[in-house]
Write a protein that holds these residues in place. Structure first.
Motif, PDB file in Angstrom:
ATOM      1  N   GLY A  64       0.969   8.537  -5.378  1.00  0.00           N
ATOM      2  CA  GLY A  64      -0.249   9.322  -5.577  1.00  0.00           C
ATOM      3  C   GLY A  64      -1.546   8.542  -5.600  1.00  0.00           C
ATOM      4  N   TYR A  65      -1.512   7.271  -5.192  1.00  0.00           N
ATOM      5  CA  TYR A  65      -2.734   6.461  -5.177  1.00  0.00           C
ATOM      6  C   TYR A  65      -3.447   6.617  -3.846  1.00  0.00           C
ATOM      7  CZ  TYR A  65      -1.272   4.358  -9.542  1.00  0.00           C
ATOM      8  OH  TYR A  65      -0.921   4.174 -10.859  1.00  0.00           O
ATOM      9  N   ALA A  66      -4.776   6.784  -3.897  1.00  0.00           N
ATOM     10  CA  ALA A  66      -5.599   6.932  -2.696  1.00  0.00           C
ATOM     11  C   ALA A  66      -6.220   5.588  -2.344  1.00  0.00           C
ATOM     12  CB  ALA A  66      -6.703   7.951  -2.960  1.00  0.00           C
ATOM     13  N   ARG A 118      -8.465  -1.485  -1.719  1.00  0.00           N
ATOM     14  CA  ARG A 118      -8.709  -0.901  -3.042  1.00  0.00           C
ATOM     15  C   ARG A 118      -8.010   0.456  -3.102  1.00  0.00           C
ATOM     16  NH1 ARG A 118     -11.737  -4.437  -5.154  1.00  0.00           N
ATOM     17  NH2 ARG A 118     -13.335  -5.486  -3.929  1.00  0.00           N
ATOM     18  N   MET A 119      -7.326   0.705  -4.229  1.00  0.00           N
ATOM     19  CA  MET A 119      -6.654   1.996  -4.403  1.00  0.00           C
ATOM     20  C   MET A 119      -6.969   2.524  -5.797  1.00  0.00           C
ATOM     21  SD  MET A 119      -2.987   1.388  -2.465  1.00  0.00           S
ATOM     22  CE  MET A 119      -2.773   3.117  -1.988  1.00  0.00           C
ATOM     23  N   TRP A 120      -6.829   3.836  -5.967  1.00  0.00           N
ATOM     24  CA  TRP A 120      -7.122   4.422  -7.271  1.00  0.00           C
ATOM     25  C   TRP A 120      -6.331   5.713  -7.456  1.00  0.00           C
ATOM     26  CZ3 TRP A 120      -9.323   9.330  -7.274  1.00  0.00           C
ATOM     27  CH2 TRP A 120      -9.834   9.760  -6.036  1.00  0.00           C
ATOM     28  N   LYS A 121      -6.163   6.078  -8.726  1.00  0.00           N
ATOM     29  CA  LYS A 121      -5.488   7.335  -9.059  1.00  0.00           C
ATOM     30  C   LYS A 121      -6.146   7.925 -10.298  1.00  0.00           C
ATOM     31  CE  LYS A 121      -0.895   9.246 -10.067  1.00  0.00           C
ATOM     32  NZ  LYS A 121       0.555   8.951 -10.082  1.00  0.00           N
ATOM     33  N   THR A 122      -6.422   9.227 -10.261  1.00  0.00           N
ATOM     34  CA  THR A 122      -6.928   9.921 -11.442  1.00  0.00           C
ATOM     35  C   THR A 122      -5.735  10.400 -12.250  1.00  0.00           C
ATOM     36  OG1 THR A 122      -8.872  10.650 -10.225  1.00  0.00           O
ATOM     37  CG2 THR A 122      -8.342  11.858 -12.236  1.00  0.00           C
ATOM     38  N   GLN A 135       0.834  -1.207   0.000  1.00  0.00           N
ATOM     39  CA  GLN A 135       0.000   0.000   0.000  1.00  0.00           C
ATOM     40  C   GLN A 135       0.872   1.262   0.000  1.00  0.00           C
ATOM     41  OE1 GLN A 135      -2.732   0.049   3.282  1.00  0.00           O
ATOM     42  NE2 GLN A 135      -3.779   1.926   2.604  1.00  0.00           N
ATOM     43  N   GLY A 136       1.947   1.244   0.782  1.00  0.00           N
ATOM     44  CA  GLY A 136       2.834   2.406   0.883  1.00  0.00           C
ATOM     45  C   GLY A 136       3.523   2.733  -0.432  1.00  0.00           C
ATOM     46  N   PHE A 137       3.842   1.697  -1.206  1.00  0.00           N
ATOM     47  CA  PHE A 137       4.467   1.891  -2.521  1.00  0.00           C
ATOM     48  C   PHE A 137       3.537   2.704  -3.430  1.00  0.00           C
ATOM     49  CE2 PHE A 137       4.565   0.109  -6.884  1.00  0.00           C
ATOM     50  CZ  PHE A 137       5.784   0.613  -7.308  1.00  0.00           C
ATOM     51  N   TYR A 138       2.267   2.298  -3.491  1.00  0.00           N
ATOM     52  CA  TYR A 138       1.315   3.009  -4.352  1.00  0.00           C
ATOM     53  C   TYR A 138       0.988   4.391  -3.771  1.00  0.00           C
ATOM     54  CZ  TYR A 138       0.767  -1.538  -6.556  1.00  0.00           C
ATOM     55  OH  TYR A 138       1.022  -2.721  -7.199  1.00  0.00           O
TER      56      TYR A 138
END
Ligand SMILES: CC(C)(COP(=O)(O)OP(=O)(O)OC[C@H]1O[C@@H](n2cnc3c(N)ncnc32)[C@H](O)[C@@H]1OP(=O)(O)O)[C@@H](O)C(=O)NCCC(=O)NCCS
Length: 142
Positions: free
Chosen positions: A120-122, A137-141, A113-116
């Motif tokens: 800039g991933y939330a 779950r993670m995401w990035k715009t 999780q820390g890598f993403y």
């Protein structure tokens, strides 16, 4: 380090599957099914190379017109911490953007999780279990 896409079914794709198996499945006592691998024919398989040595891989799966899913990010044990993951993530984002997608989603292992997050991933929602271990779950715009 160079990053390039390899076609499904080629020997370079098979090498990427072996790396994914070694990093993501065997340590959990799991393996891919032939059906799972056959379903990947429509995906994009990005690979990172140090000379002729495969050091990392990640899979792009179309999710909708706007969204792609990032799957199966794996860097070899010996190469971890030397920038291969960051190079793959950057190439993945550039390719997704070039293809007109505006969002990347993924199920991240809690240990990654820390890598993403630092790229800039939330994080979206609660912890859940996948392949026997906790994920978020993670995401990035884009
Ligand atoms: C997670 C993984 C892909 C990262 O790849 P990597 O090549 O080791 O990462 P990089 O060397 O490019 O590191 C980029 C940055 O992220 C940081 N980082 C790497 N792994 C991290 C982790 N697990 N948690 C927090 N930060 C991490 C690095 O310290 C580095 O920070 P810096 O830019 O300040 O130096 C890799 O460790 C891996 O394959 N892990 C095992 C499989 C796995 O968990 N895959 C992800 C499934 S969702």
């Amino acid at each position: 380090m160079t990053v390039r896409s390899v076609p499904h079914g080629t020997s370079d794709y098979e090498a990427a599957v072996r790396l994914r198996r070694a990093v993501l499945r065997t340590p959990l006592g799991l393996d891919f099914t032939p059906e799972e691998l056959a379903r990947e024919a429509a995906d994009t398989h990005l690979t990172a190379w140090s000379g002729d040595q495969l050091v990392g891989t990640v899979v792009m799966t179309r999710y909708s017109d706007a969204t792609v899913k990032l799957r199966q990010m794996a860097v070899s044990d010996e190469t971890r911490g030397t920038g291969a993951g960051a190079a793959l993530l950057s190439a993945f984002e550039d390719l997704a953007r070039a293809r007109g997608f505006s969002e990347i989603v993924l199920a991240a292992r809690q240990t990654a999780q820390g890598f993403y997050a630092r790229h800039g991933y939330a994080t979206d929602g609660a912890v859940f279990e996948e392949v026997t271990i906790p994920h978020v779950r993670m995401w990035k715009t884009l």
